[in-house]
Write a protein that holds these residues in place. Structure first.
Motif, short mmCIF file in Angstrom:
data_model
loop_
_atom_site.label_atom_id
_atom_site.label_comp_id
_atom_site.label_asym_id
_atom_site.label_seq_id
_atom_site.Cartn_x
_atom_site.Cartn_y
_atom_site.Cartn_z
N GLY A 1 0.80 -1.25 -0.11
CA GLY A 1 0.19 0.14 -0.01
C GLY A 1 1.06 1.10 -0.09
O GLY A 1 1.57 1.47 -1.06
N LEU A 2 1.00 1.85 1.29
CA LEU A 2 1.53 2.96 1.14
C LEU A 2 3.12 3.23 0.89
O LEU A 2 3.84 3.93 0.26
N SER B 1 8.51 6.20 -14.98
CA SER B 1 9.74 5.35 -14.74
C SER B 1 9.64 4.81 -13.41
O SER B 1 9.24 4.94 -12.30
N TYR B 2 10.44 3.67 -13.40
CA TYR B 2 10.51 2.44 -12.09
C TYR B 2 12.05 2.49 -12.13
O TYR B 2 12.78 2.30 -12.79
N ARG B 3 12.47 2.47 -10.73
CA ARG B 3 13.72 1.85 -10.42
C ARG B 3 13.88 0.54 -9.96
O ARG B 3 13.40 0.34 -8.83
N PHE B 4 14.60 -0.39 -10.66
CA PHE B 4 14.93 -1.67 -10.30
C PHE B 4 16.28 -1.79 -9.59
O PHE B 4 17.35 -1.26 -9.84
N SER B 5 16.09 -2.60 -8.44
CA SER B 5 17.58 -2.77 -7.95
C SER B 5 17.52 -4.19 -7.36
O SER B 5 16.60 -4.71 -6.81
N VAL B 6 18.76 -4.61 -7.06
CA VAL B 6 19.16 -5.87 -6.56
C VAL B 6 20.45 -6.06 -5.95
O VAL B 6 21.55 -5.37 -6.27
N ASP C 1 8.60 8.17 -8.96
CA ASP C 1 8.04 9.51 -8.42
C ASP C 1 7.26 9.15 -7.19
O ASP C 1 6.16 9.15 -6.94
N THR C 2 7.92 8.78 -6.07
CA THR C 2 7.46 8.47 -4.87
C THR C 2 7.09 9.65 -4.34
O THR C 2 7.44 11.15 -4.86
N TRP C 3 6.27 9.79 -3.42
CA TRP C 3 5.88 11.01 -2.45
C TRP C 3 7.13 11.80 -2.14
O TRP C 3 8.06 11.04 -1.56
N LYS C 4 7.37 13.15 -2.63
CA LYS C 4 8.40 13.80 -2.30
C LYS C 4 9.71 13.40 -2.91
O LYS C 4 10.77 13.68 -2.53
N ASN C 5 9.78 12.34 -3.69
CA ASN C 5 10.74 11.84 -4.45
C ASN C 5 11.70 11.08 -3.49
O ASN C 5 12.80 10.97 -4.22
N ARG C 6 11.27 10.57 -2.50
CA ARG C 6 12.09 9.86 -1.55
C ARG C 6 12.61 8.52 -2.12
O ARG C 6 11.62 7.98 -2.46
N PRO C 7 14.00 8.25 -1.94
CA PRO C 7 14.20 6.61 -2.27
C PRO C 7 13.56 5.96 -0.99
O PRO C 7 13.25 6.40 0.05
N LEU D 1 7.18 6.60 -0.51
CA LEU D 1 5.81 6.37 -0.42
C LEU D 1 4.95 6.30 -1.61
O LEU D 1 5.43 7.29 -2.41
N ARG D 2 4.08 5.48 -1.69
CA ARG D 2 3.11 5.66 -2.96
C ARG D 2 2.40 7.17 -2.99
O ARG D 2 1.72 7.51 -2.17
N ALA D 3 2.78 7.98 -4.09
CA ALA D 3 2.41 9.29 -4.24
C ALA D 3 1.00 9.68 -4.05
O ALA D 3 0.54 10.65 -3.16
N ASP D 4 0.22 8.81 -4.74
CA ASP D 4 -1.33 9.12 -4.59
C ASP D 4 -1.82 8.95 -3.20
O ASP D 4 -2.65 9.81 -2.67
N LEU D 5 -1.26 7.92 -2.51
CA LEU D 5 -1.84 7.55 -1.26
C LEU D 5 -1.38 8.66 -0.12
O LEU D 5 -2.09 9.31 0.87
#
Ligand code: AHR
Length: 660
Positions: A59-60, A135-140, A215-221, A224-228
């Motif tokens: 969720g969030l 865009s999405y950030r993949f990491s491993v 594009d998380t809320w406030k662009n934090r790594p 949080l999901r921005a819309d929620l």
């Protein structure tokens, strides 16, 4: 015209008049504008957050990969393997628990040029919500334990299996390292999946496989999901209570919430099963865990971003009394108390203190200005108070400025509640949490609950409330207009008693439409979108129209607490010079309410009126019709200090009038 025809017309006219009849309240309501009363605390309307219904994970917390580090009870949960080779050594989950207690498992993949096809697929939380154009950030985390040449092709596919984005990574070396790459999606799909294709030859170890929107809320790594998060920000909350709820307690003490395990590097946060996983046989959620990617540091940060006071709630040495009811021995409570003291240092301590330095290292050298701390969630009985008192003593001694929040148990009346009221007298409790999960009618009937409360006693934290249309925790409960309007009626009583009611929050907050356990909830969402329930709009209307001081609003010297089904409260906003009236009309016809503003101040133009209304008490919002019930701003002509408000049938009306 025949006699019969005349009678029919007369009858029809009567029926018509009855249907459109207007309830008139001839006696005016006086608003004592020049006698501002109790201060409305900035904390008055806030948020209760709990990881229930996929509130955090799924969720969030914006992570899209489920079971990213293979630590679920069944380590391959959420993962599918596609291979043309039957050799089972191609994908092995390895446990190195003796050296990595917090994150013991990782996956080893054997890549063989001949067996050309090997793919690991993550199905997300009931699918992954991917938005075209974003865009999405993949990491491993990866390591090549022996010499080899392995590359990864990262692919997003939609429900039909069509590629909607891809990128590549080339890990190297024996050292565990984090690799990341971005990809842009070409299409939107709520049921997307992540494929990791392995190419080359050799062995590769992988862990912490992650996919976040950039594009998380406030662009934090790790954000949080921005819309929620934005829906929370739109409420302008005065406080953020976290992390729950029963999640604080756990079924037993072994799976209680321990804040120290939720901070620091994400890969070192030891996850546990979510207590809502098996709570309800009718809503089993076997894939529900707490990764703590959204942990205490992130909660403090969220509170700060929201401009809300953080209100952490800590385990007081008791597991959920609806489950095991396990309690820690009184002579072994010290570590729990120490956790509370350390939390205060983590939040407020100098950047060179033991716990403050961890906060600083995580990126926040300044204090989080923690002021309130809750001890125990929904505890009751002597077990609670004997433990609470030990916390109180230790915290008051070391941190006398911290305001403690204690509880009264799960019910707002009855034996447990009465016991709590007596026991609280032996404490120095300043703010006390009361919970009301009751039918809508209870909320209307209790609009005057606090009018005669003990003014010398504790301050009230209405910490969890929601009208239950069918019954507490029934899966059939609905977020319908009847519930929301009844809550609004009750909230006029909370506001009217702002001298003793200082914090209020609806509960629970979030629910995933495909992953919930408990209903009703304030905000519903699926993998792509979210919507506010009518209850959300009620909360928001009260919160964004808070005012600074309570005002008397009286008819024949009595507040409006349901006479002719009208409920009302009034505040003054000393910053804007506005008088704010909130009126609930719980009848299916227009109610006309004459109002007199008792003030020597001059009225300024620009009065406004916001109406939340529906003629059907069963009406709801939904993903398909998210704004079926939504606030509507209307012009309001107020020519003098005496005017009549026409309240819509079944409505909440917020009136704002500017004064000089
Ligand atoms: O809000 C859902 C649950 O209700 C909370 O976790 C608990 O405190 C209460 O019983």
């Amino acid at each position: 015209m025949t006699k019969t025809a005349k009678s029919i017309i007369l009858l029809a006219t009567l029926v018509f008049l009855t249907n459109i009849s207007i309830a008139q309240h001839n006696k005016p309501v006086y608003v004592e504008v020049d006698k501002p009363g109790a201060i409305i605390q900035p904390t008055m309307w806030g948020i209760f957050f709990e990881d229930i219904n996929f509130g955090a994970d799924g969720g969030l917390y914006a992570e899209l990969v489920k079971n990213r580090s293979f630590e679920f009870y069944k380590p391959k949960t959420g993962w599918k393997v596609t291979t043309t080779d039957k050799d089972s050594s191609h994908f092995v989950v390895i446990n190195r628990g003796a050296t990595h207690e917090n994150n013991p498992r990782f996956a080893r993949v054997k890549v063989d040029e001949d067996s050309s096809k090997f793919c690991l697929t993550n199905t997300g939380f009931r699918g992954m919500g991917i938005h075209g154009g974003k865009s999405y950030r993949f990491s491993v985390m990866a390591s090549l334990p022996y010499a080899g040449d392995v590359s990864l092709r990262i692919e997003l596919v939609n429900a039909k299996g069509e590629t909607i984005g891809q990128t590549r990574l080339q890990p190297s070396g024996k050292q565990w390292k984090k690799y990341s790459a971005e990809l842009t999606a070409s299409a939107t799909d709520a049921q997307s999946r992540l494929n990791i294709w392995f190419q080359g030859k050799g062995l590769i170890d992988i862990d912490m496989i992650s996919l976040f929107p950039t594009d998380t809320w406030k662009n934090r790594p790790n954000g949080l999901r921005a819309d929620l998060a934005q829906m929370l920000a739109d409420m302008n909350p005065g406080f953020l209570r976290f992390p729950g709820g029963c999640i604080v307690e756990g079924w037993n003490l072994g799976v209680r919430y321990q804040w120290k395990k939720t901070i620091g590097d994400v890969e070192d946060r030891q996850m546990i099963i979510n207590r809502w996983n098996t709570e309800f046989a009718h809503r089993l959620t076997p894939d529900y865990y707490q990764t703590f990617g959204l942990g205490f540091y992130e909660y403090f940060l969220l509170a700060e971003d929201l401009g809300a006071q953080p209100l952490p709630i800590l385990n007081c040495g008791m597991a959920c009394q609806f489950n095991s009811a396990e309690v820690v021995a009184l002579d072994q409570l010290d570590p729990y108390i120490q956790d509370a003291l350390d939390l205060i240092e983590f939040a407020n301590g100098p950047a060179d203190s033991k716990w403050g330095s961890i906060r600083a290292k995580m990126g926040h050298p300044q204090s989080f200005k923690l002021k309130y701390l809750g001890i125990g969630n929904e505890q009751w009985g002597p077990q609670y108070f004997e433990r609470y008192l030990l916390f109180e003593k230790a915290i008051n001694e070391k941190y006398p400025d911290i305001v403690l929040v204690s509880g009264t148990g799960p019910q707002p009346d009855g034996d447990l509640f009465d016991y709590a009221l007596k026991a609280l007298k032996n404490t120095k409790a300043e703010i006390v949490d009361e919970h009301y999960y009751r039918p809508p009618v209870w909320f209307r009937e209790n609009a005057s609950r606090y009018d005669n409360y003990d003014r010398k006693g504790y301050k009230v934290f209405a910490g969890e409330y929601a009208a239950q249309s069918v019954g507490t925790a029934s899966p059939l409960n609905k977020n319908n207009w009847d519930c929301a309007l009844s809550e609004a009626a009750f909230m006029t009583g909370l506001e009217r008693n702002a001298d003793i009611v200082v914090m209020c929050s609806y509960a629970p907050l979030f629910a995933h439409t495909d992953g919930w356990q408990w209903t009703p909830d304030l905000i519903w969402f699926d993998n792509l979108t979210s919507f506010g329930t009518p209850n959300y709009y009620v909360q928001k209307l009260f919160s964004v129209n808070k005012g600074t001081h309570a005002l008397n609003m009286l008819r024949e010297n009595e507040p409006l607490t349901g006479q002719s089904d009208v409920f009302a409260s009034a505040t003054l906003d000393q910053h804007t010079g506005e008088v704010i009236l909130k009126l609930v009309n719980y009848v299916g016809q227009v109610s006309e309410v004459p109002v007199v503003l008792k003030t020597a101040r001059r009225m300024l133009p620009g009065a406004s009126m916001t109406v939340l209304q529906h003629s059907d008490l069963n009406a709801m919002n939904s993903l398909q019709d998210p704004e079926n019930i939504r606030p509507e701003k209307r012009p309001l002509q107020v020519k003098g200090k005496k005017f009549t408000l026409a309240l819509d049938p079944y409505s909440l009306t917020v009136v704002k009038i500017k004064l000089q």
